[in-house]
Design a protein around this motif. Structure first.
Motif, PDB file in Angstrom:
ATOM      1  N   GLY A 229      20.643  -3.578  72.517  1.00 48.76           N
ATOM      2  CA  GLY A 229      19.470  -4.402  72.227  1.00 48.76           C
ATOM      3  C   GLY A 229      19.846  -5.714  71.575  1.00 48.76           C
ATOM      4  N   ILE A 230      20.813  -5.675  70.667  1.00 48.19           N
ATOM      5  CA  ILE A 230      21.296  -6.907  70.024  1.00 48.19           C
ATOM      6  C   ILE A 230      21.880  -7.858  71.068  1.00 48.19           C
ATOM      7  CG2 ILE A 230      23.091  -7.815  68.482  1.00 48.19           C
ATOM      8  CD1 ILE A 230      22.654  -5.268  66.765  1.00 48.19           C
ATOM      9  N   ALA A 231      22.654  -7.308  72.009  1.00 42.10           N
ATOM     10  CA  ALA A 231      23.268  -8.139  73.040  1.00 42.10           C
ATOM     11  C   ALA A 231      22.202  -8.811  73.906  1.00 42.10           C
ATOM     12  CB  ALA A 231      24.197  -7.296  73.910  1.00 42.10           C
ATOM     13  N   ARG A 279      14.394  -9.069  62.152  1.00 39.01           N
ATOM     14  CA  ARG A 279      14.024  -9.983  61.068  1.00 39.01           C
ATOM     15  C   ARG A 279      15.238 -10.679  60.474  1.00 39.01           C
ATOM     16  NH1 ARG A 279      10.750  -8.269  55.605  1.00 39.01           N
ATOM     17  NH2 ARG A 279      12.799  -7.481  54.954  1.00 39.01           N
ATOM     18  N   GLU A 280      16.271  -9.906  60.150  1.00 40.53           N
ATOM     19  CA  GLU A 280      17.406 -10.476  59.430  1.00 40.53           C
ATOM     20  C   GLU A 280      18.411 -11.150  60.356  1.00 40.53           C
ATOM     21  OE1 GLU A 280      17.147 -10.550  56.254  1.00 40.53           O
ATOM     22  OE2 GLU A 280      15.375  -9.235  56.240  1.00 40.53           O
ATOM     23  N   ARG A 281      18.645 -10.575  61.518  1.00 38.55           N
ATOM     24  CA  ARG A 281      19.679 -11.105  62.401  1.00 38.55           C
ATOM     25  C   ARG A 281      19.150 -12.212  63.306  1.00 38.55           C
ATOM     26  NH1 ARG A 281      24.451  -7.348  64.468  1.00 38.55           N
ATOM     27  NH2 ARG A 281      25.622  -8.809  65.750  1.00 38.55           N
ATOM     28  N   PHE A 282      17.901 -12.057  63.774  1.00 39.17           N
ATOM     29  CA  PHE A 282      17.357 -13.028  64.719  1.00 39.17           C
ATOM     30  C   PHE A 282      16.226 -13.869  64.150  1.00 39.17           C
ATOM     31  CE2 PHE A 282      19.352  -9.779  67.402  1.00 39.17           C
ATOM     32  CZ  PHE A 282      20.191 -10.590  68.159  1.00 39.17           C
ATOM     33  N   GLU A 389      27.247   2.456  60.747  1.00 43.53           N
ATOM     34  CA  GLU A 389      28.706   2.480  60.772  1.00 43.53           C
ATOM     35  C   GLU A 389      29.233   2.256  62.190  1.00 43.53           C
ATOM     36  OE1 GLU A 389      32.282   5.696  59.842  1.00 43.53           O
ATOM     37  OE2 GLU A 389      30.336   5.921  58.845  1.00 43.53           O
ATOM     38  N   LEU A 390      28.626   2.905  63.158  1.00 41.33           N
ATOM     39  CA  LEU A 390      29.075   2.772  64.544  1.00 41.33           C
ATOM     40  C   LEU A 390      28.729   1.393  65.107  1.00 41.33           C
ATOM     41  CD1 LEU A 390      30.594   4.421  66.581  1.00 41.33           C
ATOM     42  CD2 LEU A 390      28.447   5.527  67.251  1.00 41.33           C
ATOM     43  N   MET A 391      27.576   0.862  64.742  1.00 45.30           N
ATOM     44  CA  MET A 391      27.188  -0.479  65.190  1.00 45.30           C
ATOM     45  C   MET A 391      28.138  -1.536  64.633  1.00 45.30           C
ATOM     46  SD  MET A 391      23.064   0.016  64.790  1.00 45.30           S
ATOM     47  CE  MET A 391      22.608  -1.683  65.103  1.00 45.30           C
ATOM     48  N   GLU A 396      32.538  -5.484  65.482  1.00 40.37           N
ATOM     49  CA  GLU A 396      33.939  -5.864  65.272  1.00 40.37           C
ATOM     50  C   GLU A 396      34.669  -6.057  66.602  1.00 40.37           C
ATOM     51  OE1 GLU A 396      35.541  -2.780  62.860  1.00 40.37           O
ATOM     52  OE2 GLU A 396      34.338  -3.319  61.093  1.00 40.37           O
ATOM     53  N   ALA A 397      34.218  -5.319  67.633  1.00 37.04           N
ATOM     54  CA  ALA A 397      34.833  -5.449  68.960  1.00 37.04           C
ATOM     55  C   ALA A 397      34.356  -6.689  69.703  1.00 37.04           C
ATOM     56  CB  ALA A 397      34.534  -4.205  69.794  1.00 37.04           C
ATOM     57  N   GLY A 398      33.371  -7.389  69.121  1.00 37.72           N
ATOM     58  CA  GLY A 398      32.850  -8.595  69.753  1.00 37.72           C
ATOM     59  C   GLY A 398      31.470  -8.425  70.341  1.00 37.72           C
ATOM     60  N   GLY A 399      30.795  -7.316  70.032  1.00 39.85           N
ATOM     61  CA  GLY A 399      29.461  -7.066  70.552  1.00 39.85           C
ATOM     62  C   GLY A 399      29.471  -6.069  71.699  1.00 39.85           C
ATOM     63  N   ALA A 400      28.267  -5.724  72.178  1.00 43.87           N
ATOM     64  CA  ALA A 400      28.132  -4.641  73.150  1.00 43.87           C
ATOM     65  C   ALA A 400      28.825  -4.953  74.474  1.00 43.87           C
ATOM     66  CB  ALA A 400      26.647  -4.341  73.393  1.00 43.87           C
TER      67      ALA A 400
END
Length: 525
Positions: A229-231, A279-282, A389-391, A396-400
């Motif tokens: 969803g973030i991607a 809210r916080e990220r976008f 934690e998993l997200m 760290e891997a650069g996103g989905a």
């Protein structure tokens, strides 16, 4: 109270023998209030019950139309379309690669002629339609819009959802065509097109369902779905769209699995996490863009071929978890689906299951009925923490998208699936009727049979479409699709023209294959 034995969920969350006030923190907000843990609307089902949306599709458009009418006549409140494998992979029914697969796992749709038959006699301004289609999602949505146009219905009146979630195909389901980045372009082009023409249409159903079906844990389903969803949200922002606008049309699709309490907690944690992300990220300030809405389907992978009537109970419990967790629409699987596509009888039982939950079990009486339970609140917190934690690892891997390209997500799910299968084989995890309480003789049940002539009829119709259309117009339209793919314009406009010129799904996808290439998981890192 002494422990009798260690117990934990499939996500590795240790379960205590009793929960108390010491296990929860903070005060509960009300339903409809940020971060929407208790539901996206203040009155939830008292204001609007969940949509009963039974997934259906097989053989050709005529047969599926009959099943739609059967379900609508018996109280279904929304349509949900299953497409066959060739359609999902962008091949026409007469492609040699489609032989033997036409209409087997869903309805075959090659052109607008099929879509006209699929919705014949069904007024599209009076139903909400969900379409489980991903790689060619834009094409099926455009066909739906064109059929509505023939019915005299303005696009502004169309309601429904197109799954359009290609990332989970690379992760779990395998029905992809193009590489991830051009696929993401198609996804965001659809966002922009709908924002202008179909404002009431949900432009994506970000799906954890298939991630769970592939063997993930509940925490993995939650984390990888929200990471996807973030991607999508970031891609939409990069394309110049406002999170306050496109955020309203995002929807999610989760699995309702076996552990009732964990599933309820998972749905609550999903809303809480997504509200914070938007809210916080976008920077979304629109509450409707912050509030996660989701469809739930009972767990197909939990159904057993042994003692299939046990599946009726499994499905009822799973559906109740979706109700208690605040789903906006629900599909209940039929008890015979481990053996074949559903018979009418099995589909009716699945439909009646939802109606019983709504009208006899008190399912619509109060919002978040388990909210405040020490156990549910503690589980919600645990699932949220595990997902965070998993997200973070995906970030760290650069996103989905990068995590998919690296195979990180796929490996996590594969490991979880392997561990689960070992537990079943050893008897550590009990599956009733499979590794405990078995019966010596299998019970005979009626199975659905597909008319063997359906494939022939489908091929004949597609041949007629090609023979009767304006060949020059179709050829010109396909050239414009190729030109658009090489450029930066919104692809849905030339795609729409090609479909109107009666080009087929396979012809259009082949044109895009020439420009975008195809994705080969075996060769990907």
């Amino acid at each position: 109270m002494a422990k009798t034995e260690d117990r934990e969920t499939d996500s590795g969350i240790e379960l205590k023998p009793v929960y108390t006030a010491d296990d929860i923190e903070g005060e509960l907000e009300g339903p409809g209030e940020y971060p929407f843990t208790r539901g996206p609307y203040p009155d939830m089902y008292r204001g609007r019950p969940w949509t009963i949306r039974q997934y259906a599709g097989f053989a050709s458009a005529e047969e599926t139309n009959q099943r739609f009418r059967y379900l609508l006549d018996r109280g279904q409140t929304g349509l949900s379309v299953a497409f066959d494998l060739p359609t999902q992979l962008g091949y026409d029914s007469d492609d040699e690669r489609a032989a033997g697969e036409v209409g087997r796992t869903g309805v075959a749709i090659d052109s607008i002629a099929d879509m006209e038959l699929l919705f014949d006699g069904i007024p599209l301004d009076q139903v909400s339609t969900s379409m489980t289609i991903n790689a060619p999602a834009a094409l099926l949505l455009l066909l739906y819009e064109l059929v509505a146009e023939e019915q005299g219905i303005a696009p502004q009146k169309l309601r429904g959802t197109v799954q359009n979630d290609i990332l989970k195909e690379y992760i779990a389901r395998g029905n992809y065509i193009f590489p991830p980045r051009p696929s993401m372009r198609l996804t965001t082009d659809l966002f922009a097109y709908c924002a202008e023409r179909l404002p009431s249409w949900n432009t994506i159903s970000i799906s954890g369902y298939h991630i769970r079906e592939a063997g993930s844990t509940a925490v993995q389903e939650l984390a990888f779905t929200l990471s996807n969803g973030i991607a999508y949200a970031q891609a939409a922002v990069d394309a110049g769209l406002s999170p306050n606008d496109f955020g309203e049309r995002l929807s999610f699709f989760f699995n309702a699995h076996n552990h009732f309490f964990q599933e309820v907690a998972k749905f609550r944690a999903a809303r809480r996490l997504w509200a914070e992300i938007m809210r916080e990220r976008f920077g979304a300030t629109n509450p409707k863009a912050q509030a996660l809405r989701f469809h739930a389907q009972t767990g197909g992978s939990t159904l057993t071929a042994q003692q299939p009537e046990n599946n009726i109970v499994r499905v009822a419990v799973q559906a109740l978890s979706a109700v208690a967790g605040g789903a906006q629409s629900i599909h209940t699987n039929s008890f015979d689906e481990a053996l074949a596509l559903p018979t009418e009888r099995a589909a009716r039982i699945a439909l009646r299951t939802q109606q019983l939950l709504a009208h006899e079990a008190g399912g619509t009486d109060t919002a978040d009925p388990l909210g405040g339970s020490y156990f549910i609140e503690a589980l919600t917190d645990e699932l949220e923490a595990g997902a965070r934690e998993l997200m973070a690892r995906v970030d760290e891997a650069g996103g989905a998208v990068a995590a998919v390209e690296q195979g990180l997500v796929q490996k996590e799910i594969d490991d979880a699936a392997f561990q689960y299968s070992q537990q079943v084989e050893s008897g550590e995890r009990v599956i009733v009727g499979v590794n405990r309480y078995e019966e010596e003789e299998p019970e005979p049940i009626e199975l659905h049979r597909i008319d063997p002539e359906a494939e022939r009829r489908q091929l004949e119709r597609t041949a007629r479409v090609r023979a009767e259309r304006d060949a020059a117009e179709a050829e010109t339209a396909l050239k414009k699709v190729g030109e658009a793919a090489r450029g930066t314009e919104n692809l849905l406009l030339p795609l729409r023209q090609a479909l109107r010129a009666r080009c087929t799904i396979g012809e259009i996808c082949n044109t895009l294959r020439e420009e975008f290439g195809t994705y080969d998981a075996q060769r990907s890192p």
